[in-house]
Design a protein around this motif. Structure first.
Motif, PDB file in Angstrom:
ATOM      1  N   ALA A 384      38.904  29.965  42.211  1.00 19.39           N
ATOM      2  CA  ALA A 384      39.868  31.050  42.405  1.00 19.39           C
ATOM      3  C   ALA A 384      39.270  32.277  43.101  1.00 19.39           C
ATOM      4  O   ALA A 384      39.870  32.802  44.059  1.00 19.39           O
ATOM      5  CB  ALA A 384      40.483  31.442  41.065  1.00 19.39           C
ATOM      6  N   PRO A 385      38.092  32.806  42.681  1.00 18.25           N
ATOM      7  CA  PRO A 385      37.550  33.996  43.366  1.00 18.25           C
ATOM      8  C   PRO A 385      37.327  33.760  44.860  1.00 18.25           C
ATOM      9  O   PRO A 385      37.611  34.635  45.681  1.00 18.25           O
ATOM     10  CB  PRO A 385      36.238  34.254  42.630  1.00 18.25           C
ATOM     11  CG  PRO A 385      36.457  33.679  41.267  1.00 18.25           C
ATOM     12  CD  PRO A 385      37.277  32.441  41.507  1.00 18.25           C
ATOM     13  N   LYS A 386      36.802  32.565  45.215  1.00 20.27           N
ATOM     14  CA  LYS A 386      36.552  32.253  46.620  1.00 20.27           C
ATOM     15  C   LYS A 386      37.860  32.232  47.415  1.00 20.27           C
ATOM     16  O   LYS A 386      37.932  32.749  48.550  1.00 20.27           O
ATOM     17  CB  LYS A 386      35.847  30.904  46.711  1.00 20.27           C
ATOM     18  CG  LYS A 386      35.610  30.408  48.129  1.00 20.27           C
ATOM     19  CD  LYS A 386      34.782  29.135  48.152  1.00 20.27           C
ATOM     20  CE  LYS A 386      35.467  27.998  47.417  1.00 20.27           C
ATOM     21  NZ  LYS A 386      34.703  26.725  47.510  1.00 20.27           N
ATOM     22  N   ILE A 387      38.892  31.644  46.811  1.00 22.69           N
ATOM     23  CA  ILE A 387      40.195  31.582  47.496  1.00 22.69           C
ATOM     24  C   ILE A 387      40.752  32.992  47.682  1.00 22.69           C
ATOM     25  O   ILE A 387      41.281  33.335  48.747  1.00 22.69           O
ATOM     26  CB  ILE A 387      41.180  30.707  46.702  1.00 22.69           C
ATOM     27  CG1 ILE A 387      40.689  29.259  46.644  1.00 22.69           C
ATOM     28  CG2 ILE A 387      42.575  30.769  47.321  1.00 22.69           C
ATOM     29  CD1 ILE A 387      41.510  28.364  45.722  1.00 22.69           C
ATOM     30  N   VAL A 425      46.532  26.999  46.359  1.00 24.40           N
ATOM     31  CA  VAL A 425      46.436  28.369  46.878  1.00 24.40           C
ATOM     32  C   VAL A 425      47.695  29.177  46.571  1.00 24.40           C
ATOM     33  O   VAL A 425      47.627  30.344  46.180  1.00 24.40           O
ATOM     34  CB  VAL A 425      46.167  28.347  48.395  1.00 24.40           C
ATOM     35  CG1 VAL A 425      46.215  29.759  48.978  1.00 24.40           C
ATOM     36  CG2 VAL A 425      44.838  27.685  48.679  1.00 24.40           C
ATOM     37  N   GLY A 426      48.864  28.535  46.747  1.00 20.85           N
ATOM     38  CA  GLY A 426      50.122  29.262  46.597  1.00 20.85           C
ATOM     39  C   GLY A 426      50.318  29.888  45.224  1.00 20.85           C
ATOM     40  O   GLY A 426      50.579  31.096  45.121  1.00 20.85           O
ATOM     41  N   PRO A 427      50.221  29.126  44.124  1.00 20.57           N
ATOM     42  CA  PRO A 427      50.400  29.727  42.791  1.00 20.57           C
ATOM     43  C   PRO A 427      49.407  30.838  42.506  1.00 20.57           C
ATOM     44  O   PRO A 427      49.750  31.826  41.845  1.00 20.57           O
ATOM     45  CB  PRO A 427      50.184  28.533  41.856  1.00 20.57           C
ATOM     46  CG  PRO A 427      50.560  27.333  42.672  1.00 20.57           C
ATOM     47  CD  PRO A 427      50.089  27.660  44.056  1.00 20.57           C
ATOM     48  N   LEU A 428      48.170  30.694  42.998  1.00 21.75           N
ATOM     49  CA  LEU A 428      47.169  31.743  42.799  1.00 21.75           C
ATOM     50  C   LEU A 428      47.570  33.019  43.527  1.00 21.75           C
ATOM     51  O   LEU A 428      47.446  34.129  42.976  1.00 21.75           O
ATOM     52  CB  LEU A 428      45.810  31.248  43.308  1.00 21.75           C
ATOM     53  CG  LEU A 428      44.665  32.265  43.262  1.00 21.75           C
ATOM     54  CD1 LEU A 428      44.403  32.714  41.825  1.00 21.75           C
ATOM     55  CD2 LEU A 428      43.400  31.670  43.901  1.00 21.75           C
ATOM     56  N   VAL A 455      47.315  43.129  49.838  1.00 25.62           N
ATOM     57  CA  VAL A 455      45.862  42.974  49.895  1.00 25.62           C
ATOM     58  C   VAL A 455      45.208  43.591  48.665  1.00 25.62           C
ATOM     59  O   VAL A 455      44.285  43.010  48.075  1.00 25.62           O
ATOM     60  CB  VAL A 455      45.307  43.596  51.200  1.00 25.62           C
ATOM     61  CG1 VAL A 455      43.783  43.618  51.181  1.00 25.62           C
ATOM     62  CG2 VAL A 455      45.818  42.817  52.419  1.00 25.62           C
ATOM     63  N   ASP A 456      45.671  44.764  48.260  1.00 23.81           N
ATOM     64  CA  ASP A 456      45.107  45.406  47.067  1.00 23.81           C
ATOM     65  C   ASP A 456      45.273  44.520  45.832  1.00 23.81           C
ATOM     66  O   ASP A 456      44.367  44.426  44.993  1.00 23.81           O
ATOM     67  CB  ASP A 456      45.795  46.749  46.823  1.00 23.81           C
ATOM     68  CG  ASP A 456      45.332  47.825  47.799  1.00 23.81           C
ATOM     69  OD1 ASP A 456      44.328  47.591  48.501  1.00 23.81           O
ATOM     70  OD2 ASP A 456      45.997  48.890  47.853  1.00 23.81           O
ATOM     71  N   ARG A 457      46.406  43.872  45.700  1.00 22.32           N
ATOM     72  CA  ARG A 457      46.658  43.047  44.511  1.00 22.32           C
ATOM     73  C   ARG A 457      45.815  41.763  44.538  1.00 22.32           C
ATOM     74  O   ARG A 457      45.384  41.290  43.479  1.00 22.32           O
ATOM     75  CB  ARG A 457      48.147  42.729  44.398  1.00 22.32           C
ATOM     76  CG  ARG A 457      48.969  43.948  44.009  1.00 22.32           C
ATOM     77  CD  ARG A 457      50.391  43.615  43.663  1.00 22.32           C
ATOM     78  NE  ARG A 457      51.144  44.803  43.278  1.00 22.32           N
ATOM     79  CZ  ARG A 457      52.392  44.805  42.797  1.00 22.32           C
ATOM     80  NH1 ARG A 457      53.031  43.651  42.651  1.00 22.32           N
ATOM     81  NH2 ARG A 457      52.986  45.935  42.477  1.00 22.32           N
ATOM     82  N   VAL A 458      45.616  41.213  45.720  1.00 19.15           N
ATOM     83  CA  VAL A 458      44.754  40.033  45.813  1.00 19.15           C
ATOM     84  C   VAL A 458      43.336  40.398  45.379  1.00 19.15           C
ATOM     85  O   VAL A 458      42.686  39.673  44.614  1.00 19.15           O
ATOM     86  CB  VAL A 458      44.777  39.465  47.248  1.00 19.15           C
ATOM     87  CG1 VAL A 458      43.693  38.395  47.419  1.00 19.15           C
ATOM     88  CG2 VAL A 458      46.153  38.880  47.574  1.00 19.15           C
ATOM     89  N   ARG A 459      42.862  41.527  45.837  1.00 17.97           N
ATOM     90  CA  ARG A 459      41.512  41.968  45.467  1.00 17.97           C
ATOM     91  C   ARG A 459      41.450  42.335  43.977  1.00 17.97           C
ATOM     92  O   ARG A 459      40.426  42.100  43.323  1.00 17.97           O
ATOM     93  CB  ARG A 459      41.101  43.153  46.326  1.00 17.97           C
ATOM     94  CG  ARG A 459      40.826  42.761  47.784  1.00 17.97           C
ATOM     95  CD  ARG A 459      40.591  43.961  48.664  1.00 17.97           C
ATOM     96  NE  ARG A 459      40.200  43.547  50.024  1.00 17.97           N
ATOM     97  CZ  ARG A 459      40.289  44.323  51.103  1.00 17.97           C
ATOM     98  NH1 ARG A 459      40.771  45.573  50.974  1.00 17.97           N
ATOM     99  NH2 ARG A 459      39.913  43.877  52.283  1.00 17.97           N
ATOM    100  N   ALA A 460      42.523  42.879  43.457  1.00 17.35           N
ATOM    101  CA  ALA A 460      42.538  43.266  42.040  1.00 17.35           C
ATOM    102  C   ALA A 460      42.429  42.042  41.138  1.00 17.35           C
ATOM    103  O   ALA A 460      41.748  42.084  40.106  1.00 17.35           O
ATOM    104  CB  ALA A 460      43.813  44.043  41.728  1.00 17.35           C
ATOM    105  N   LEU A 461      43.094  40.948  41.494  1.00 16.46           N
ATOM    106  CA  LEU A 461      42.983  39.737  40.681  1.00 16.46           C
ATOM    107  C   LEU A 461      41.559  39.169  40.766  1.00 16.46           C
ATOM    108  O   LEU A 461      41.007  38.704  39.760  1.00 16.46           O
ATOM    109  CB  LEU A 461      44.004  38.687  41.134  1.00 16.46           C
ATOM    110  CG  LEU A 461      43.959  37.359  40.362  1.00 16.46           C
ATOM    111  CD1 LEU A 461      44.121  37.588  38.853  1.00 16.46           C
ATOM    112  CD2 LEU A 461      45.044  36.395  40.863  1.00 16.46           C
ATOM    113  N   LYS A 462      40.971  39.227  41.966  1.00 18.42           N
ATOM    114  CA  LYS A 462      39.568  38.772  42.091  1.00 18.42           C
ATOM    115  C   LYS A 462      38.667  39.579  41.157  1.00 18.42           C
ATOM    116  O   LYS A 462      37.832  39.009  40.416  1.00 18.42           O
ATOM    117  CB  LYS A 462      39.137  38.945  43.545  1.00 18.42           C
ATOM    118  CG  LYS A 462      37.627  39.049  43.792  1.00 18.42           C
ATOM    119  CD  LYS A 462      36.925  37.745  43.569  1.00 18.42           C
ATOM    120  CE  LYS A 462      35.401  37.897  43.779  1.00 18.42           C
ATOM    121  NZ  LYS A 462      34.998  38.464  45.056  1.00 18.42           N
TER     122      LYS A 462
END
Length: 468
Positions: A384-387, A425-428, A455-462
């Motif tokens: 997940a982090p890599k994706i 990828v999609g559900p993540l 983009v902020d939310r993708v980075r926040a989940l990482k």
């Protein structure tokens, strides 16, 4: 003759679902025949009528957009007119003073019931010429005919015959001089030139009494149509235990006014096997003769289905008017955002049945995410982090935002580059964007949020995964 119908609720509570159907049928009949629809508030029950209830009725009528041509008229503002008609009936010998006390009437009732008789006033003061008893403020009773019959040619139930011998001398004025329902409704319908009275069949037994009053006044009665009752899904009388019974509760539960009207018109009326009727079609097709004589039962699932059809097929801007109201109820001011609620209607129309559901789904687009679905988090693996890193990089490219289709392709491109299927990828990505693994298409979901927030939310989940 100009068709004139009326809706005449008593303001003793909310506008209930049965009353709303009566109002709708009266409205449709007037509109179909190019006539007038009158709103009258029967507020003579001073102990139970309240300004709050009047407002609830007016609010319900406004929300349903059942626009009336005249009114609202209030009975409390017409007392002088009622007294004038009562005096007329007294002067012509069609009414008389009754001095029976409450104790006297109670004793009469008990004696009749003990003999197995139907309890009713025995007309003991009908021809009274003696000295009135002291200390008794008389009521005024209508001198009902003693023989003959009253024939009601009901537009729904057909021919109904009542024997005058079974009707008592009803009270038309209380001991304090205030008029009673049967008197006021006759005077109002007479003065307002009502041609068709459409009402619930709980009023059918009042109809012969009212017809006799019309005859005593030398007035032609209107045409009557008595609607069968509405029952709950279990066949019992509709009550709060069956769910919403007040019109505005349906609004609070997330139903559109057009959907509720469509639902109501099908409670007792039909046109072939058709289920969906917009307002112009209702006006074009509605006829009293097509109303069923048997009671109707509410079907909550049918209403939910209808509501979704209207969410999907009405102009999104029209649905968004109601959605804004629901967003406000959960503390969201859409005016503070650049996101038009109409876009959310388009995106989620196939995914929700009510506007309450839609407002809940809309929250992540207007407010920061406060967490992630635990079940979805538990399904993630070490990839997940890599994706998420790859998604953040790809979505930072302005070219990816050329269109919703381009955004879909960007997500697919990330999956292909990493050697994964889009199903991984999609559900993540959805989890990062809206806090759960389901949403509209990736392109639509991303477009609703916008580049910076996505983009902020993708980075926040990482960050959440790496440093929980």
């Amino acid at each position: 003759m100009t068709v004139r119908t009326r809706f005449a609720p008593s303001p003793t509570g909310y506008l209930h679902i049965g009353g709303a159907r009566t109002a709708l049928f009266s409205y449709l009949y007037a509109r179909r025949h190019g006539g007038d629809f009158v709103l009258r508030v029967e507020d003579t029950d001073l102990e139970r009528s309240t300004p709050e209830s009047v407002n609830a009725i007016l609010e319900g009528m406004t929300w349903l957009n059942l626009d009336y041509d005249e009114g609202p008229f209030y009975q409390t503002q017409r007392m002088d007119r009622y007294r004038e008609v009562i005096d007329q009936l007294m002067a012509t010998g069609h009414a008389y003073y009754c001095y029976a006390s409450r104790a006297e009437l109670d004793a009469l009732r008990e004696a009749q019931m003990a003999r197995g008789e139907k309890p009713r006033y025995d007309r003991r003061y009908r021809d009274f010429t003696g000295t009135p008893p002291e200390g008794v403020a008389p009521v005024i009773r209508f001198r009902n005919p003693l023989d003959g019959e009253v024939v009601v040619e009901d537009a729904v139930r057909g021919r109904v015959v009542f024997q005058n011998s079974e009707l008592d001398d009803l009270i038309i004025a209380r001991s304090d001089g205030t008029p009673t329902y049967n008197l006021t409704v006759v005077v109002d319908d007479w003065d307002m030139q009502i041609t068709h009275v459409i009402r619930g069949d709980d009023h059918l037994n009042n109809t012969p009494r009212q017809i006799n009053l019309y005859r005593a006044l030398g007035v032609t009665p209107p045409q009557f149509a008595h609607l069968p009752m509405i029952h709950g899904p279990d066949g019992a009388k509709l009550s709060k235990r069956h769910g919403a019974v007040g019109v505005m509760q349906y609004r609070e539960d997330g139903y559109l006014p057009d959907a509720l009207l469509n639902y109501l018109v099908r409670l007792g009326w039909s046109h072939g096997d058709d289920e969906i009727f917009d307002r112009p079609t209702m006006v074009q097709l509605f006829d009293i003769g097509d109303i069923n004589q048997s009671a109707s039962s509410i079907n909550p699932e049918k209403l939910r289905w209808l509501n979704q059809q209207y969410i999907k097929n009405l102009p999104p801007e029209q649905v968004a008017v109601e959605l804004r109201w629901h967003l406000g109820r959960i503390g969201i001011d859409p005016a503070a955002s650049s996101l038009d609620p109409a876009r959310l209607v388009t995106a989620y129309a196939d995914r929700v049945h009510t506007l309450v559901e839609l407002a809940a789904q809309a929250r992540p687009y207007y407010e920061p995410l406060t967490g992630y679905d635990p079940g979805a988090l538990a399904k993630l693996d070490d990839d997940a982090p890599k994706i998420l890193d790859a998604l953040a990089e790809a979505l930072s490219d302005d070219a990816a935002w050329a269109s919703e289709a381009a955004l879909d392709q960007t997500a697919k491109g990330v999956a292909e580059a990493l050697g994964f299927k889009l199903g991984k990828v999609g559900p993540l990505l959805r989890l990062a964007l809206v806090g759960q693994s389901s949403s509209p298409s990736l392109g639509v979901t991303l477009s609703l949020l916008g580049q910076a927030q996505a983009v902020d939310r993708v980075r926040a989940l990482k960050t959440h995964l790496v440093h929980p």
